[in-house]
Design an enzyme around this catalytic site. Structure first.
Site, PDB file in Angstrom:
ATOM      1  N   GLU A 194       0.656  -1.139   0.228  1.00 18.47           N
ATOM      2  CA  GLU A 194       0.017  -0.398  -0.182  1.00 18.47           C
ATOM      3  C   GLU A 194       0.977   1.005  -0.040  1.00 18.47           C
ATOM      4  OE1 GLU A 194      -0.574  -2.962   1.471  1.00 18.47           O
ATOM      5  OE2 GLU A 194      -3.031  -2.924   1.102  1.00 18.47           O
ATOM      6  N   HIS A 253     -11.358  -5.573   8.488  1.00 14.51           N
ATOM      7  CA  HIS A 253     -12.146  -4.829   6.946  1.00 14.51           C
ATOM      8  C   HIS A 253     -13.444  -4.427   6.847  1.00 14.51           C
ATOM      9  CE1 HIS A 253      -9.424  -8.660   6.777  1.00 14.51           C
ATOM     10  NE2 HIS A 253      -9.114  -8.343   4.929  1.00 14.51           N
TER      11      HIS A 253
END
Lengths: 321, 323
Positions: free
Chosen positions: B60, B129
């Site tokens: 990321e 999540h």
């Protein structure tokens, strides 16, 4: 691959080395007189790598600068007056005085990415290289950083991504054996950073960072590889910083003897002698180079001193476009 | 008009902008050949090729660095962070680099990048999540933050975000991917920084974001049977916030509820409350009420459903402030 250095390149590097050295000396002097706000992270003693790296780059190539390498900026054509004004925090600086010494940039010359967070510039270099690969005009990126930066996750992610994507980028690590106050043995178990390249499947090369000719040869070879689409290289230039991490750093973490040993191997003196031996320069040319450096520096310092600071209104601009 | 689902609205926006401007490209994990973990970028790799729809390693920080560098070089990257929970890995690149580079370089460059990311509950997949982390980015000068709630808003706002020369965080609620809505056949753009009154009403204002816009509309329908007319406002852009639309509404209804996922402290509800308290205190006939997720991580499984404000929570809150 054998690289032939032209006389022009040899002399260019010499001029830039002299200019960079005298400039560092001047900045150190001015800082000690309290004439520069903020700080100075001197690269004195390490100038040879930067002049050679930038000498290999075309004007359109990108340089992600190592914060300590003013010589790489100078050799890529940074305007000395604008650089000095920036270091002084003046609005005529290349970043309108907002970046100061730490994260100088000049997008028009492809110098992008430096910032105050060590190691964060490396993924940005990969982005520049990705743009170059999309553009298809054979631009390359020289992404430069110190040994400390290689402890960052950003280093790993960036070099891994660049390797997997086969991007036109050369990673140049100047290993001066210290990251701020920590000796390299605190930073890593390995002795040679270039060996990390194997983990990414790219070539890793070690070079004497104090020898501009050696650095030029290594860098030119790597740049050629990148331009031809053969992907990244990791170059480790071994060198040493003569002064502390920043001006004022008492350097209690290393011995005077160690420093003196390195100063004896002054890259400027060694290169000067080599060029004299090769009959590329003589004492007349040396004097000329010194004089030119002095004049350029004096002009830049005056410009910086005479320039105004930005106003409170001016510093509020450019947050958004 | 055609009926389009949220996912395809985003896909169309990407497709149209990539056709229009060859400097626009996509990068992220599994966005290329696999068509995206949620199928959002399906078909784009086939149409535009591997260079412009790029599968990246699981990195990321480097993905955002890639966007920053490419944007600095004049390209218009639209990168994806698969789950907003992972955006934490890239905070330095987003908040220290992307947000500040233009400013610190004296305005000499701009970074026309978009970071798309899937946030919020809906998968019942647990604490890593399901988060709503928009507050951190609203708090950072130099960024814009956009959160659409309908396919129409998603398409129009994403097109504008891509054309915006500033770094934009584009937040896609994963619980909205399947919802359908009317979208014009012809090209359209929605400007950033403009809120949308999703439903007019005179008794109370509910400012809701993301999926909760629909929850608020559902509550409004129920309340209407009791003669209570809710005005539902969707800010659409969280930064810069359209304060005027919100203040105008509160001036009219005199009652304000803010509903968002994410926790209360320093949330968009806190920000809107502060704005109304500073600039519209006289409009209020009752205290402001915020509805948000409880101050805790979100556990795995169906219990997630109970942790997000529901229609009944909004209805109760409205009745309470109207008392």
């Amino acid at each position: 691959m054998k690289i032939n250095l032209s006389k022009k390149v040899l002399i260019n590097m010499y001029h830039n080395l002299v200019l960079s050295r005298r400039y560092e000396e001047k900045l150190i002097e001015l800082f000690s007189q309290g004439k520069i706000s903020g700080w100075i992270h001197s690269g004195i003693g390490q100038e040879a790598t930067g002049v050679a790296i930038s000498e290999c780059l075309h004007k359109e190539d990108y340089l992600v600068p190592y914060f300590r390498s003013r010589s790489s900026l100078i050799a890529k054509g940074m305007n000395l007056s604008e650089l000095t004004a920036e270091i002084f925090g003046k609005k005529t600086g290349c970043c309108k005085g907002r970046s100061g010494e730490g994260h100088v940039a000049e997008p028009a010359l492809g110098m992008i990415g430096a910032g105050g967070v060590i190691g964060s510039s490396i993924p940005i270099g990969v982005g520049l290289a990705y743009a170059a690969s999309l553009e298809g005009k054979n631009r390359v990126v020289a992404c430069c950083f110190g040994d400390g930066a290689t402890s960052r996750g950003s280093f790993h992610e960036a070099i891994n991504m660049a390797s997997a994507m086969n991007l036109p980028i050369v990673f140049v690590c100047e290993n001066n054996l210290y990251a701020e106050f920590s000796n390299i043995t605190i930073q890593m178990k390995i002795k040679d950073i270039f060996r990390r390249a194997e983990a990414y499947g790219i070539p890793g090369v070690m070079v004497d960072g104090c020898d501009p000719i050696a650095v030029y040869e290594t860098m030119a070879d790597s740049v050629e590889r990148a331009r031809k689409g053969e992907g990244p290289t990791l170059i480790e230039a071994k060198s040493y910083r003569w002064r502390g991490h920043f001006e004022g750093d008492p350097c209690e973490y290393r011995s005077k003897a160690e420093v003196e040993n390195w100063i004896k191997k002054d890259p400027l003196i060694l290169y000067q002698n080599k060029l004299k031996e090769m009959r590329i320069i003589n004492s007349k040319k040396i004097d000329e180079a010194e004089r030119q450096a002095r004049d350029a520096i004096e002009k830049a310092i005056q410009f910086a001193f005479q320039s105004p600071f930005p106003t409170l209104e001016e510093i509020k601009e450019d947050v958004y476009t | 008009m055609k009926s389009l689902n949220f996912r395809w609205a985003i896909n169309e926006a990407l497709r149209e902008e990539m056709e229009r401007d060859e400097r626009v490209f996509i990068a992220g994990e599994d966005v290329g050949k696999p068509g995206g973990p949620f199928g959002i970028t399906k078909g784009l790799w086939e149409k535009f090729g591997e260079q412009r729809v790029k599968d990246t390693p699981l990195s990321e920080e480097a993905i955002i660095g890639l966007a920053v560098g490419a944007a600095a070089a004049g390209y218009r990257p639209v990168v994806e962070i698969m789950f907003m929970d992972f955006i934490t890995i890239a905070m330095d690149q987003i908040c220290n680099q992307a947000a500040k580079m233009r400013y610190l370089y004296g305005g000499k460059i701009s970074l026309p990048l978009v970071i798309r990311t899937l946030f919020g509950t809906g998968l019942r997949a647990g604490g890593h999540h399901s988060q709503s982390l928009e507050s951190w980015f609203i708090h950072t000068p130099g960024l814009k933050v956009v959160m659409p709630s309908t396919p129409y808003d998603a398409k129009g706002l994403l097109k504008s975000a891509i054309r915006d020369d500033n770094p934009v965080i584009f937040l896609e609620h994963k619980g909205l991917l399947r919802i359908k809505g009317d979208v014009p056949e012809e090209e359209f753009l929605i400007p950033l920084g403009v809120a949308d009154v999703k439903r007019t009403g005179k008794h109370a204002t509910v400012v809701a974001t993301g999926k909760l816009v629909h929850t608020a509309l559902g509550a409004a329908e129920q309340l209407a049977r009791d003669g209570i007319e809710l005005e539902v406002i969707d800010p659409r852009t969280l930064s810069p916030l359209d304060k005027e639309t919100i203040l105008n509404s509160v001036r009219k209804t005199n009652h304000l509820i803010i509903a968002h996922e994410g926790t209360k402290p320093c949330g968009i509800g806190a920000e809107i409350s502060a704005v109304v308290a500073e600039e519209g205190l006289d409009f209020l006939d009752a205290p402001i009420k915020r509805l948000a997720s409880p101050f805790m991580p979100i556990p795995f499984g169906p219990l997630e459903d109970a942790l997000v404000p529901g229609e009944n929570d909004i209805i109760e809150a409205v009745k309470e402030i109207l008392k």
